[in-house]
Structures are given as structure tokens and as C-alpha cells.
Scaffold this motif. Structure first.
Motif, short mmCIF file in Angstrom:
data_model
loop_
_atom_site.label_atom_id
_atom_site.label_comp_id
_atom_site.label_asym_id
_atom_site.label_seq_id
_atom_site.Cartn_x
_atom_site.Cartn_y
_atom_site.Cartn_z
N GLY A 430 0.80 -1.14 -0.09
CA GLY A 430 -0.13 0.04 -0.04
C GLY A 430 0.86 1.21 0.02
O GLY A 430 0.36 2.17 -0.42
N PRO A 444 -2.35 8.63 1.82
CA PRO A 444 -3.12 7.53 2.56
C PRO A 444 -2.14 6.53 3.08
O PRO A 444 -1.11 6.20 2.46
CB PRO A 444 -4.18 7.07 1.35
CG PRO A 444 -3.21 7.33 0.05
CD PRO A 444 -2.78 8.84 0.53
N ARG A 455 -7.98 2.96 4.26
CA ARG A 455 -6.77 3.63 4.36
C ARG A 455 -7.06 4.82 5.44
O ARG A 455 -8.04 5.38 5.75
CB ARG A 455 -6.56 4.45 2.91
CG ARG A 455 -6.19 3.41 1.71
CD ARG A 455 -4.75 2.69 2.01
NE ARG A 455 -4.30 2.01 1.13
CZ ARG A 455 -4.65 0.73 1.13
NH1 ARG A 455 -5.42 -0.01 1.99
NH2 ARG A 455 -4.11 -0.21 0.02
#
Length: 486
Positions: A430, A444, A455
Motif C-alpha cells: 500500500g 493514505p 486507508r
């Protein structure tokens, strides 16, 4: 002896309904210095009822009102930075410089990012087809936060919930109640209406589960272990809550031969050891191109041997203890496992550092010649332990990096902009940091796979606490004569 024996509910500090005492320990001395009284399901009911009442009016508050509260909260947190830093250092063992500047300091910085996100947020807009979209607060939110970065995670949940117009019940880690008390005092000072923010101390089995199962809680946001996150999801499923999870990690750090090795290797090792390795996004797997492997191993060893471990009450760049005895024992068992698995112990090892006979201090440890099938390469250790894994080609590095149950963060070290872009695009994580530069406040944060869903941070974090409503344009319908009165 410090005593925390009240919860913050409906705008006031109130005694709990049942509950049991829990020791507050100093990780550097192994001594108890306080007690927090844990709550019960009845306390959760009390807090949720207060949040439900407050939601009726707070959900209708204007953006300007909510921005005013956020700015006041930011100011209150700035004013309490030193108090917050001392509390965090004492209760979880972060050295004072880190506790004040990074741990406590993140509260006002997150507030600034959420203020910017709310200022830019469109609460209502028109689709190309003419329909109207409204973004509305989701309802009462249950928030569960961990001990390792206590204010970071409290800020990342409470601030977007309140910015969205939702109300909340926070359960901080029972191990770090002092920083949570200071945060609640800052919320109170900021002037939020009674019931908008509530704080119930407790453990996961009683208070956490009661929040997740509560029919009047619309959303749960949890940060912690993957195992506990799965339990929150199961408890929440009966009432079909929204669930946001920020869980574990085993982040890969890909070091290519064309990188500035003298700079990025020491920085990478230091980053792994930050907060005594107690970070879900710590770069704990260093993947190294074979042609520079020996040089990187030597640089890593030198950095680990130079890493100072000392009293967290002191200022400086040293690392402190692990946060409790259970974590110390787990880290020791994982170091022993690495030895048993046949990895080469490059630095550190079992036991406490020299001169630190008391406290849950661990040696900064590096294993070389690790393969990605070893448990020390696959399991989150949550301590100052780094595994170095060789790779042959770029494709090999990407394959090893992605061969993990987790996908929270990844790191790339290379002198080539083209390679940095190419590799980062293929990593299943991520957040990707490149040559030491990571994401800024307001971006995020969250992961793939067993690292969770949803997030936190900025506009993306704000969206987690909003529902989407669609309706036809009243103005367009009125112009078309669809109503009999104005």
C-alpha cells in the motif's frame, strides 16, 4: 503511583461500571508506576448511548464548525507536546527525543492534514447525469488503537471521524492509557460537544468485543495484529458494520547495486530499528542484489554494532526497550528460531545489551543469508531484528518481495529513476518509499492482503467515515414543474 480510574463519557470523566485494575508498567525498569481501571460492556453501552445522542446534532454541524473544532484540537495538542512525549516515553519506552518529536508531534501534524482535507472536501456535488451526491457521516464509530504509536493511531481515527461529522468511542491500548488521557483532555479543551468523543479503557476481550458487537455502532476501525483484526471483523459481521483494518507487515526493502549504498544501507538499518522495531511498516526484510551483497552485509553489520540502546528517559537517537515482557520473550524466541533455521547471525543475538541487566531491552540483531521460506522472513517479529536476503535479478527481487502474506509497505533503493518507477509499480504494497523518501502527512496509509483494508490519512481517511447518498436534483425537478409549491 498514578491512578487512572475514570472513563471520558458524554463530556465528563466518570467512574466505570465494573471493571478491574490493570498495571501500568515502565519497560525500562520493569516496575509498575500506575494503575488503570479497565471498563466493561456496561461502560461501552454508556459511551455508545452518549455518542448516539450526540450524533443527532453533530452530524448536522457545518464544515466551518468542524474546522473550528479541529483547529482548536490542533492547538491543544501542540500545547501539550512535552506532556505527551513524557507520557509516551514512560508508558511504552520510546526515547524522549522520539517520543516528543515523532510520537507526540504527529498529533498536530495529522490535525493539519485533516484540516486541509476537510477544507477541500465536497459534501455535495452533481454527477454528469444530473443526480446529486451527498457525503454524510456514517454514525457512531468504534475505534481501537495499539500501544506502539499510540497518538499516531488515535489521531488517524478520531480526527477523520470528527471531521466527517461522526461521533466515536475510543478504546486505546490498556498498556498506554496516559497518552490517551492527555488526548481526551485536548478534545475537551477544544470544545467538542458532549458525547461526540468518548473514551473507554479496557482490553480486547471485554471492551473491544462489546464495541464490535454493539448494534448501535455503525463502523469499527482497528489497528493491531492480523489475528485480532480478524476477531473484530467476526464480531462486527452480525450487525454488518463497516470495518477498517490496519494490521501487520513484513515489509521488503529492495537494495540494488546502483544505489548509494553508503547512504541507503545505514539509513535502512536505522529505519528498521526505529521505535525498537515496533512498527507495522518497518523494513524488516532487506533484499540485496548479489553483486553488492558482501558490501551491504558489512555496512549493515557496522550500523547495527553502532546502534546505541539506552534509557528512554534520556534524549538522543538511541533506541529503548521493548514495551513489555511478553514482547521481549517473543523477540528472544524469534532470534533463537533464526539461529535454529540456519541463518547467519551477523550482529546482536540473544539476551540484553551489555550494561542493561534490567528492563526489556533487546540487542539490535541482523541475520544474513536468510531465505524467504524461513519463519524469520515471513512472520512479524515486532522487534529490532533484520533479515538480509540475496537476490539475483530485478524480477527475482520483485518475486521475493511479493512472496508474503502481508502488503503494508515496501522500500526501493536504486540510482535509476526508471528502475524505481518500474519496481515500485510491481510491488504489492500500500505504501512504497524510494531512496529514503516516504509518504507525507495527508497521504493514505494502509495495505494489501493480510495487512488490512481501508486507508488512513488525509482525504482517503476522511472518506472512510462517510456514507454516499444519491438523489435527484430538486432544483432541476422544480424547474421542470415537478412540484406544486416552491
Amino acid at each position: 503511583m498514578i491512578t487512572v480510574d475514570k472513563h471520558y463519557i458524554d463530556g465528563a470523566w466518570v467512574a466505570g461500571q465494573g471493571g478491574k485494575p490493570f498495571p501500568i508498567m515502565n519497560p525500562a525498569t520493569e516496575a509498575q508506576f500506575g494503575t488503570v481501571t479497565l471498563g466493561s460492556a456496561a461502560d461501552v453501552d454508556h459511551a455508545v448511548a452518549a455518542a448516539t445522542r450526540a450524533f443527532a446534532s453533530f452530524s448536522l454541524s457545518s464544515k466551518a464548525e468542524r474546522l473550528g473544532y479541529l483547529r482548536a484540537l490542533q492547538k491543544a495538542l501542540e500545547d501539550r507536546t512535552d506532556d505527551m512525549g513524557r507520557a509516551i516515553s514512560q508508558e511504552m519506552g520510546a526515547p524522549m527525543t522520539l517520543a516528543r518529536n515523532a510520537q507526540a508531534g504527529c498529533g498536530p501534524r495529522h490535525a493539519a492534514a485533516y484540516i486541509a482535507a476537510l477544507e477541500a472536501h465536497e459534501e455535495e456535488y452533481t454527477l454528469p447525469n444530473g443526480d446529486i451526491i451527498r457525503k454524510e457521516p456514517i454514525g457512531v464509530c468504534g475505534l481501537i488503537t495499539p500501544w506502539n504509536w499510540p497518538i499516531n493511531q488515535i489521531a488517524q481515527k478520531v480526527m477523520p471521524a470528527l471531521a466527517a461529522g461522526a461521533t466515536c468511542v475510543l478504546k486505546p491500548s490498556e498498556h498506554t492509557p496516559l497518552s490517551a488521557v492527555i488526548f481526551a483532555e485536548c478534545v475537551h479543551e477544544a470544545g467538542y460537544p458532549a458525547g461526540v468523543f468518548n473514551l473507554v479503557f479496557g482490553d480486547g476481550a471485554d471492551v473491544g468485543s462489546a464495541m464490535s458487537r454493539h448494534p448501535d455502532v455503525a463502523m469499527m476501525s482497528f489497528t493491531g495484529s492480523t489475528r485480532a483484526g480478524a476477531m473484530v471483523s467476526r464480531d462486527s459481521s452480525e450487525s454488518v458494520k463497516r470495518v477498517a483494518l490496519e494490521l501487520g507487515g513484513k515489509s521488503a526493502n529492495l537494495v540494488f547495486a546502483d544505489a548509494d549504498l553508503e547512504t541507503v544501507v545505514p539509513a535502512s538499518v536505522t529505519r528498521c530499528f526505529l521505535n525498537t522495531g515496533q512498527g507495522c511498516n518497518a523494513p524488516t526484510r532487506m533484499l540485496v542484489e548479489r553483486s553488492c551483497y558482501d558490501k551491504v552485509v558489512d555496512l549493515a553489520r557496522q550500523t547495527a554494532e553502532a546502534q546505541v540502546v539506552d534509557d528512554p528517559a534520556k534524549e538522543g537517537s538511541h533506541i529503548g526497550p521493548l514495551f513489555d515482557e511478553m514482547q521481549f520473550n517473543r523477540v528472544q524466541s524469534m532470534i533463537q528460531l533464526g539461529i535454529d533455521e540456519g541463518a547467519r547471525l551477523l550482529a546482536g543475538g540473544l539476551g540484553r545489551p551489555e550494561g542493561l541487566a534490567k528492563g526489556w531491552f533487546a540487542k539490535p540483531t541482523i541475520f544474513a543469508d536468510v531465505n524467504n521460506d524461513m519463519r524469520i522472513a515471513r512472520e512479524e517479529i515486532f522487534g529490532p531484528v533484520l533479515s538480509i536476503i540475496p537476490f539475483e535479478t530485478e524480477e527475482d527481487a520483485i518475486r521475493i518481495a511479493n512472496d508474503s502474506d502481508y502488503g503494508l509497505a515496501a522500500y526501493v533503493q536504486t540510482g535509476s529513476a526508471a528502475r524505481a518507477q518500474r519496481v515500485a509499480n510491481q510491488l504489492r504494497a500500500g505504501v512504497v518509499a524510494i531512496n529514503g523518501q516516504g509518504a507525507a502527512y495527508g497521504s493514505p496509509f494502509g495495505g494489501f492482503k493480510l495487512s488490512g483494508n481501508g486507508r488512513e490519512g488525509g482525504a482517503f481517511g476522511l472518506e472512510e467515515y462517510l456514507e454516499v447518498k444519491v438523489m435527484p436534483s430538486i432544483d432541476a425537478m422544480a424547474e421542470a414543474g415537478r412540484f406544486t409549491t416552491a
